[in-house]
Design a protein around this motif. Structure first.
Motif, PDB file in Angstrom:
ATOM      1  N   LYS A  95       0.014 -12.754  32.642  1.00 23.48           N
ATOM      2  CA  LYS A  95      -0.063 -13.851  33.842  1.00 23.48           C
ATOM      3  C   LYS A  95      -1.478 -13.826  34.519  1.00 23.48           C
ATOM      4  O   LYS A  95      -2.305 -14.608  34.763  1.00 23.48           O
ATOM      5  CB  LYS A  95       0.936 -13.542  34.829  1.00 23.48           C
ATOM      6  CG  LYS A  95       0.864 -14.621  35.784  1.00 23.48           C
ATOM      7  CD  LYS A  95       2.029 -14.518  36.833  1.00 23.48           C
ATOM      8  CE  LYS A  95       2.095 -15.622  38.061  1.00 23.48           C
ATOM      9  NZ  LYS A  95       1.034 -16.712  38.066  1.00 23.48           N
ATOM     10  N   LYS A  96      -1.942 -12.191  34.924  1.00 22.09           N
ATOM     11  CA  LYS A  96      -3.358 -12.238  35.347  1.00 22.09           C
ATOM     12  C   LYS A  96      -4.464 -12.998  34.686  1.00 22.09           C
ATOM     13  O   LYS A  96      -5.512 -13.673  34.995  1.00 22.09           O
ATOM     14  CB  LYS A  96      -3.387 -10.755  35.829  1.00 22.09           C
ATOM     15  CG  LYS A  96      -4.929 -10.565  36.457  1.00 22.09           C
ATOM     16  CD  LYS A  96      -5.171  -9.232  36.585  1.00 22.09           C
ATOM     17  CE  LYS A  96      -6.730  -8.870  37.361  1.00 22.09           C
ATOM     18  NZ  LYS A  96      -7.744  -9.890  37.210  1.00 22.09           N
ATOM     19  N   HIS A  97      -4.407 -12.580  33.145  1.00 19.50           N
ATOM     20  CA  HIS A  97      -5.395 -12.775  32.222  1.00 19.50           C
ATOM     21  C   HIS A  97      -5.047 -14.346  32.222  1.00 19.50           C
ATOM     22  O   HIS A  97      -6.300 -15.155  32.272  1.00 19.50           O
ATOM     23  CB  HIS A  97      -4.862 -12.250  30.819  1.00 19.50           C
ATOM     24  CG  HIS A  97      -5.687 -12.844  29.816  1.00 19.50           C
ATOM     25  ND1 HIS A  97      -7.220 -12.411  29.353  1.00 19.50           N
ATOM     26  CD2 HIS A  97      -5.627 -13.736  28.781  1.00 19.50           C
ATOM     27  CE1 HIS A  97      -7.642 -13.150  28.509  1.00 19.50           C
ATOM     28  NE2 HIS A  97      -6.613 -14.152  28.118  1.00 19.50           N
ATOM     29  N   ASN A  98      -4.048 -15.068  32.063  1.00 23.39           N
ATOM     30  CA  ASN A  98      -4.003 -16.527  32.096  1.00 23.39           C
ATOM     31  C   ASN A  98      -4.582 -16.965  33.395  1.00 23.39           C
ATOM     32  O   ASN A  98      -5.371 -18.126  33.127  1.00 23.39           O
ATOM     33  CB  ASN A  98      -2.470 -17.022  32.108  1.00 23.39           C
ATOM     34  CG  ASN A  98      -1.878 -16.511  30.494  1.00 23.39           C
ATOM     35  OD1 ASN A  98      -2.524 -16.022  29.598  1.00 23.39           O
ATOM     36  ND2 ASN A  98      -0.596 -16.648  30.155  1.00 23.39           N
ATOM     37  N   ASP A  99      -4.230 -16.545  34.341  1.00 26.26           N
ATOM     38  CA  ASP A  99      -4.858 -17.188  35.879  1.00 26.26           C
ATOM     39  C   ASP A  99      -6.313 -16.985  35.685  1.00 26.26           C
ATOM     40  O   ASP A  99      -7.052 -18.039  36.214  1.00 26.26           O
ATOM     41  CB  ASP A  99      -4.151 -16.323  36.938  1.00 26.26           C
ATOM     42  CG  ASP A  99      -2.552 -16.818  37.130  1.00 26.26           C
ATOM     43  OD1 ASP A  99      -2.061 -17.941  36.448  1.00 26.26           O
ATOM     44  OD2 ASP A  99      -1.860 -16.099  37.694  1.00 26.26           O
ATOM     45  N   ASP A 100      -6.794 -15.818  35.076  1.00 27.43           N
ATOM     46  CA  ASP A 100      -8.334 -15.604  35.355  1.00 27.43           C
ATOM     47  C   ASP A 100      -9.249 -16.598  34.503  1.00 27.43           C
ATOM     48  O   ASP A 100     -10.112 -16.728  34.649  1.00 27.43           O
ATOM     49  CB  ASP A 100      -8.430 -14.130  34.941  1.00 27.43           C
ATOM     50  CG  ASP A 100      -8.169 -13.290  36.218  1.00 27.43           C
ATOM     51  OD1 ASP A 100      -7.634 -13.833  37.112  1.00 27.43           O
ATOM     52  OD2 ASP A 100      -8.208 -12.084  35.970  1.00 27.43           O
ATOM     53  N   ASN A 101      -8.327 -16.852  33.447  1.00 33.96           N
ATOM     54  CA  ASN A 101      -9.095 -17.736  32.110  1.00 33.96           C
ATOM     55  C   ASN A 101      -8.583 -19.394  32.184  1.00 33.96           C
ATOM     56  O   ASN A 101      -8.856 -19.965  31.404  1.00 33.96           O
ATOM     57  CB  ASN A 101      -8.901 -17.108  31.000  1.00 33.96           C
ATOM     58  CG  ASN A 101      -9.615 -15.752  31.008  1.00 33.96           C
ATOM     59  OD1 ASN A 101     -10.832 -15.622  30.826  1.00 33.96           O
ATOM     60  ND2 ASN A 101      -8.842 -14.594  30.900  1.00 33.96           N
ATOM     61  N   ASN A 102      -7.792 -19.724  33.382  1.00 31.97           N
ATOM     62  CA  ASN A 102      -7.194 -21.027  33.347  1.00 31.97           C
ATOM     63  C   ASN A 102      -6.496 -21.361  31.926  1.00 31.97           C
ATOM     64  O   ASN A 102      -6.663 -22.399  31.568  1.00 31.97           O
ATOM     65  CB  ASN A 102      -8.351 -21.854  33.939  1.00 31.97           C
ATOM     66  CG  ASN A 102      -7.652 -23.158  34.374  1.00 31.97           C
ATOM     67  OD1 ASN A 102      -6.578 -23.197  34.840  1.00 31.97           O
ATOM     68  ND2 ASN A 102      -8.435 -24.394  34.036  1.00 31.97           N
ATOM     69  N   LEU A 103      -5.561 -20.522  31.615  1.00 33.25           N
ATOM     70  CA  LEU A 103      -4.827 -20.843  30.366  1.00 33.25           C
ATOM     71  C   LEU A 103      -3.324 -21.102  30.781  1.00 33.25           C
ATOM     72  O   LEU A 103      -2.818 -20.490  31.775  1.00 33.25           O
ATOM     73  CB  LEU A 103      -4.858 -19.619  29.474  1.00 33.25           C
ATOM     74  CG  LEU A 103      -6.278 -19.248  28.997  1.00 33.25           C
ATOM     75  CD1 LEU A 103      -6.080 -17.545  28.404  1.00 33.25           C
ATOM     76  CD2 LEU A 103      -6.882 -20.107  28.237  1.00 33.25           C
ATOM     77  N   THR A 104      -3.015 -21.964  29.786  1.00 27.18           N
ATOM     78  CA  THR A 104      -1.411 -22.275  30.101  1.00 27.18           C
ATOM     79  C   THR A 104      -0.518 -21.917  28.780  1.00 27.18           C
ATOM     80  O   THR A 104      -1.110 -22.350  27.596  1.00 27.18           O
ATOM     81  CB  THR A 104      -1.304 -23.875  30.074  1.00 27.18           C
ATOM     82  OG1 THR A 104      -1.981 -24.127  31.425  1.00 27.18           O
ATOM     83  CG2 THR A 104       0.202 -24.326  30.162  1.00 27.18           C
TER      84      THR A 104
END
Length: 121
Positions: free
Chosen positions: A84-93
């Motif tokens: 979740k942190k990686h997705n949030d940091d990289n604006n990934l869905t």
């Protein structure tokens, strides 16, 4: 659609479209109930953004769960927070890359043939 099988971990088969994994007698010691095996079984559903895993145990109370169940749940909670942190940091869905049932079946049959040929050598 439902896929019911045994030994998916042992044979290394991958089913990326799996949305639900049920582990019966997850608190029982023995074959496919150690922490690593539970993580591999539960991980089948983790590839799907809407995937779920349910571990059934004789005892519902958390203090009666096996150490393997606790370890598996802790590992996945850690992986989930990290992802979740990686997705949030990289604006990934997260998205599911799901093949059709027929494509999955063909891939499984091909893998089964490869495994059979390997074991004959």
């Amino acid at each position: 659609d439902v896929l019911a099988c045994v030994k998916t971990v042992g044979e290394g088969m991958d089913f990326p479209g799996v949305g639900l994994v049920l582990v019966l007698n997850a608190d029982a010691p023995g074959f496919l109930r150690d922490a690593r095996s539970l993580e591999q079984l539960v991980g089948r559903a983790a590839r799907n953004p809407r995937g779920k895993a349910i571990m059934y145990a004789k005892e519902a109370e958390e203090d009666r769960w096996s150490e393997a169940m606790r370890s598996c749940i802790a590992a996945f909670n850690g992986h989930r927070m990290q992802q979740k942190k990686h997705n949030d940091d990289n604006n990934l869905t997260p998205r599911c890359v799901c093949a059709g049932v027929h494509e999955d079946r063909a891939r499984v049959e091909q893998q089964h043939q490869v495994n059979n040929n390997t074991h004959k050598s």
